[in-house]
Design a protein around this motif. Structure first.
Motif, PDB file in Angstrom:
ATOM      1  N   VAL A 443       0.905  -1.297   0.032  1.00  0.00           N
ATOM      2  CA  VAL A 443      -0.057   0.102   0.093  1.00  0.00           C
ATOM      3  C   VAL A 443       0.943   1.297  -0.126  1.00  0.00           C
ATOM      4  O   VAL A 443       1.920   1.266   0.803  1.00  0.00           O
ATOM      5  CB  VAL A 443      -0.885   0.073   1.220  1.00  0.00           C
ATOM      6  N   GLY A 444       0.665   2.219  -0.869  1.00  0.00           N
ATOM      7  CA  GLY A 444       1.383   3.378  -1.134  1.00  0.00           C
ATOM      8  C   GLY A 444       0.384   4.321  -0.166  1.00  0.00           C
ATOM      9  O   GLY A 444      -0.630   4.721  -0.721  1.00  0.00           O
ATOM     10  N   LEU A 445       0.679   4.901   0.995  1.00  0.00           N
ATOM     11  CA  LEU A 445      -0.176   5.740   1.917  1.00  0.00           C
ATOM     12  C   LEU A 445       0.219   7.258   1.539  1.00  0.00           C
ATOM     13  O   LEU A 445       1.548   7.550   1.893  1.00  0.00           O
ATOM     14  CB  LEU A 445      -0.102   5.121   3.327  1.00  0.00           C
ATOM     15  N   ASN A 446      -0.510   7.921   0.841  1.00  0.00           N
ATOM     16  CA  ASN A 446       0.048   9.273   0.416  1.00  0.00           C
ATOM     17  C   ASN A 446       1.524   9.426  -0.321  1.00  0.00           C
ATOM     18  O   ASN A 446       2.026  10.345  -0.221  1.00  0.00           O
ATOM     19  CB  ASN A 446       0.046  10.345   1.605  1.00  0.00           C
ATOM     20  N   GLN A 447       1.611   8.440  -1.086  1.00  0.00           N
ATOM     21  CA  GLN A 447       2.912   8.314  -1.946  1.00  0.00           C
ATOM     22  C   GLN A 447       2.281   7.373  -3.222  1.00  0.00           C
ATOM     23  O   GLN A 447       1.776   6.682  -2.987  1.00  0.00           O
ATOM     24  CB  GLN A 447       3.835   7.927  -1.228  1.00  0.00           C
ATOM     25  N   GLY A 448       3.015   7.934  -4.371  1.00  0.00           N
ATOM     26  CA  GLY A 448       2.671   7.389  -5.905  1.00  0.00           C
ATOM     27  C   GLY A 448       3.788   6.295  -6.013  1.00  0.00           C
ATOM     28  O   GLY A 448       3.407   5.433  -7.242  1.00  0.00           O
ATOM     29  N   ILE A 449       4.849   5.910  -5.348  1.00  0.00           N
ATOM     30  CA  ILE A 449       5.757   4.957  -5.835  1.00  0.00           C
ATOM     31  C   ILE A 449       6.150   4.220  -4.267  1.00  0.00           C
ATOM     32  O   ILE A 449       6.242   4.700  -3.188  1.00  0.00           O
ATOM     33  CB  ILE A 449       6.992   5.575  -6.177  1.00  0.00           C
ATOM     34  N   VAL A 450       5.954   2.596  -4.330  1.00  0.00           N
ATOM     35  CA  VAL A 450       6.329   1.760  -3.284  1.00  0.00           C
ATOM     36  C   VAL A 450       7.510   1.309  -3.449  1.00  0.00           C
ATOM     37  O   VAL A 450       8.053   0.408  -2.249  1.00  0.00           O
ATOM     38  CB  VAL A 450       5.084   0.868  -2.943  1.00  0.00           C
ATOM     39  N   SER A 451       8.044   1.013  -4.665  1.00  0.00           N
ATOM     40  CA  SER A 451       9.065   0.021  -4.893  1.00  0.00           C
ATOM     41  C   SER A 451      10.258   0.682  -4.148  1.00  0.00           C
ATOM     42  O   SER A 451      10.878   2.028  -4.371  1.00  0.00           O
ATOM     43  CB  SER A 451       9.562   0.217  -6.414  1.00  0.00           C
ATOM     44  N   ASN A 452      11.115  -0.114  -3.259  1.00  0.00           N
ATOM     45  CA  ASN A 452      12.379   0.302  -2.897  1.00  0.00           C
ATOM     46  C   ASN A 452      13.094  -1.158  -2.450  1.00  0.00           C
ATOM     47  O   ASN A 452      12.465  -2.203  -1.984  1.00  0.00           O
ATOM     48  CB  ASN A 452      12.066   0.889  -1.278  1.00  0.00           C
ATOM     49  N   PRO A 453      14.500  -1.543  -2.811  1.00  0.00           N
ATOM     50  CA  PRO A 453      15.244  -2.640  -2.579  1.00  0.00           C
ATOM     51  C   PRO A 453      15.278  -3.025  -1.274  1.00  0.00           C
ATOM     52  O   PRO A 453      15.479  -4.098  -0.868  1.00  0.00           O
ATOM     53  CB  PRO A 453      16.388  -2.147  -3.308  1.00  0.00           C
ATOM     54  N   ALA A 454      14.863  -2.104   0.013  1.00  0.00           N
ATOM     55  CA  ALA A 454      14.877  -2.182   1.253  1.00  0.00           C
ATOM     56  C   ALA A 454      13.790  -2.915   1.668  1.00  0.00           C
ATOM     57  O   ALA A 454      13.736  -3.116   2.876  1.00  0.00           O
ATOM     58  CB  ALA A 454      15.598  -1.322   1.963  1.00  0.00           C
ATOM     59  N   ALA A 455      12.690  -2.820   0.749  1.00  0.00           N
ATOM     60  CA  ALA A 455      11.296  -3.270   1.044  1.00  0.00           C
ATOM     61  C   ALA A 455      11.000  -4.565   0.531  1.00  0.00           C
ATOM     62  O   ALA A 455      11.304  -4.880  -0.631  1.00  0.00           O
ATOM     63  CB  ALA A 455      10.388  -2.068   0.870  1.00  0.00           C
TER      64      ALA A 455
END
Length: 489
Positions: A443-455
């Motif tokens: 879920v992206g909460l108040n953000q439009g990008i969720v992709s992150n190598p650390a997640a």
């Protein structure tokens, strides 16, 4: 960007198969063409792997597995670290290569190289953190020793839309865990994968640990490997339909599987949201990679009180985007990957308009050569339209209004997919309620990008199995072994 520079970047990439640490032609001598989607011109031809080549790659991986599994974790991590540094040093040329074969604007392609490199940096650090355990049995008479071991040779299958990052997201944890690999890149974008193989070889990856086999016959090449018995793991990113087929093919050998499949991401905007932030988030979620992303906002649900204003602002932003060949300065929207992709997008738009949707901006293909489609915003999109139920994979933003929170959640969850959803609200209670209720892996909460190598990246329902990235990403390439020790008392 000059034609000479473009030709130079393409020419310096090997066009052969990479098997057992060596570059070689396909056994049949066959090749296939790689096209520039912004012009339709042929960039080059690369070796076209057949079944014999695939088995040669598997044999190399199988032979290298015992030695690679015993390779010191610190040294595995240092190989990944060197590869990270090489990717960052060559960001400009590798970004240009990606733009030429895939079409995304150069700035975005260079951004993907940096994103891709981060997976190598992250898993370089995880290689030395593979932990086990030691404990006393409940009756006190024995001891439990738990260790983590590499799964074994892995089949990696990557898509065309993120040709470098999807490679590093799979190769990184496999290298860190001590697994050998056979990588089959997408037919449309083999050059990034071949360039990545060259980088890893230069970084010191031992021969046989990674083989790369581009092919025009994906099913004919991968199925024999999955049913052979030596492959122990398959990691796939692509469509749900192909994922189902691979799961069936993996069943007889009981393979470990990671499946990052299709999406139908809902983007929810409530009337208490910061509308400027929501529009900015929608631009990121919709237009990353020209909308050709499984994480792209596919259905934009906006509460009725702000729906018209949101659609107007989004239309203004979309209409201001500059479309063109990705190598040109200032271009923000490149072409779709091929003619079939453009035809699909046009069909979805035509269906929605035929059911009553209004075209605010765009709504048709771009001019000239290449597979361009204009950034499009549709208002009053009916829930029964195909757009509301089909992964668009293009620069089309359908806006659908809703009245209540429960209605929005029900509509968002009304799909077989469950990869990612986006939520914009300033109400803390609503943020938690809706985040918990949405049936997605992210879920992206108040953000439009969720992709992150650390997640951890991955979905639920028909969007896949397993997770990539984060602390859990390496687990997909590790088995747990338990040793019971008797005679302690």
């Amino acid at each position: 960007m000059t034609a000479d520079r473009e030709a130079q970047v393409v020419d310096q990439v090997p066009k052969q198969l990479f098997i057992g640490g060596e570059w070689r032609d396909a056994a049949s001598g066959a090749t296939f063409k790689v096209e520039d989607p912004s012009t339709g011109a042929v960039l080059c031809e690369v070796a076209d792997a057949g079944v014999d080549d695939a088995f040669a790659a598997l044999t190399a991986a199988d032979a290298a597995q015992p030695t690679w599994a015993a390779h010191p974790p610190r040294e595995r991590g240092e190989i990944l670290r060197r590869a990270y540094e090489l990717l960052m040093a060559r960001q400009d040329e590798l970004g240009l290569l990606m733009t030429l074969e895939m079409g995304k604007p150069l700035a975005e392609a260079k951004g993907e190289i940096a994103y891709a490199a981060e997976f190598f940096r992250w898993f370089a650090e995880e290689a030395v953190r593979i932990e086990g355990g030691y404990s006393v049995s409940p009756d006190g008479r024995s001891r439990f020793l738990v260790m983590r071991r590499p799964v074994g040779p892995a089949m990696l299958i990557t898509p065309w839309n993120f040709p470098m990052a999807m490679g590093t997201r799979k190769i990184g944890p496999a290298v860190a865990a001590g697994c050998t690999m056979v990588l089959k890149p997408a037919q449309q974008t083999p050059l990034s994968a071949l360039a990545l193989a060259a980088v890893l070889k230069e970084a010191g990856l031992p021969d046989g640990v990674l083989s790369v086999i581009p092919t025009s016959d994906a099913g004919g090449v991968t199925e024999p490997l999955l049913t052979d018995g030596r492959i122990r793991k398959v990691s796939f990113t692509g469509s749900t339909a192909v994922g189902r087929t691979l799961l069936k093919q993996s069943a007889d050998q009981v393979l470990r599987t990671s499946m990052e499949l299709g999406g139908n991401a809902p983007f929810l905007v409530f009337d208490d949201a910061d509308l400027d932030a929501a529009v900015e988030g929608a631009m990121l979620a919709k237009m990353r990679n020209i909308g050709e992303a499984c994480t792209a906002a596919n259905r934009i649900y906006v509460q009725a009180g702000v729906a018209e204003e949101f659609a107007r602002r989004l239309g203004e932003r979309m209409s201001a985007l500059r479309m063109g060949r990705g190598t040109e300065e200032g271009v923000q929207v490149g072409p779709l990957i091929d003619a079939r992709a453009r035809e699909k997008v046009q069909g979805l738009v035509d269906d929605a308009v035929g059911r009553g949707a209004r075209v605010l901006v765009g709504g048709g293909p771009g001019d000239g050569a290449g597979y361009f489609y204009r950034p499009t915003v549709l208002a009053d999109v009916p829930q029964e339209s195909r757009l509301a139920h089909t992964e668009i994979f293009g620069p089309v933003a359908p806006v659908i209004s809703f009245e209540s929170e429960s209605e929005a959640v029900a509509a968002a969850n009304d799909t077989e997919y469950g990869l990612v959803s986006y939520l914009f609200t300033r109400d803390l209670g609503r943020a938690f309620r809706v985040s918990e209720a949405l049936e997605t892996g992210m879920v992206g909460l108040n953000q439009g990008i969720v992709s992150n190598p650390a997640a951890p990246f991955g979905g639920v329902k028909h969007s896949g199995l397993g997770r990539e990235g984060g602390r859990v990403g390496i687990d997909e390439f590790l088995e747990t072994k338990y040793v019971g020790i008797a005679g302690i008392d």
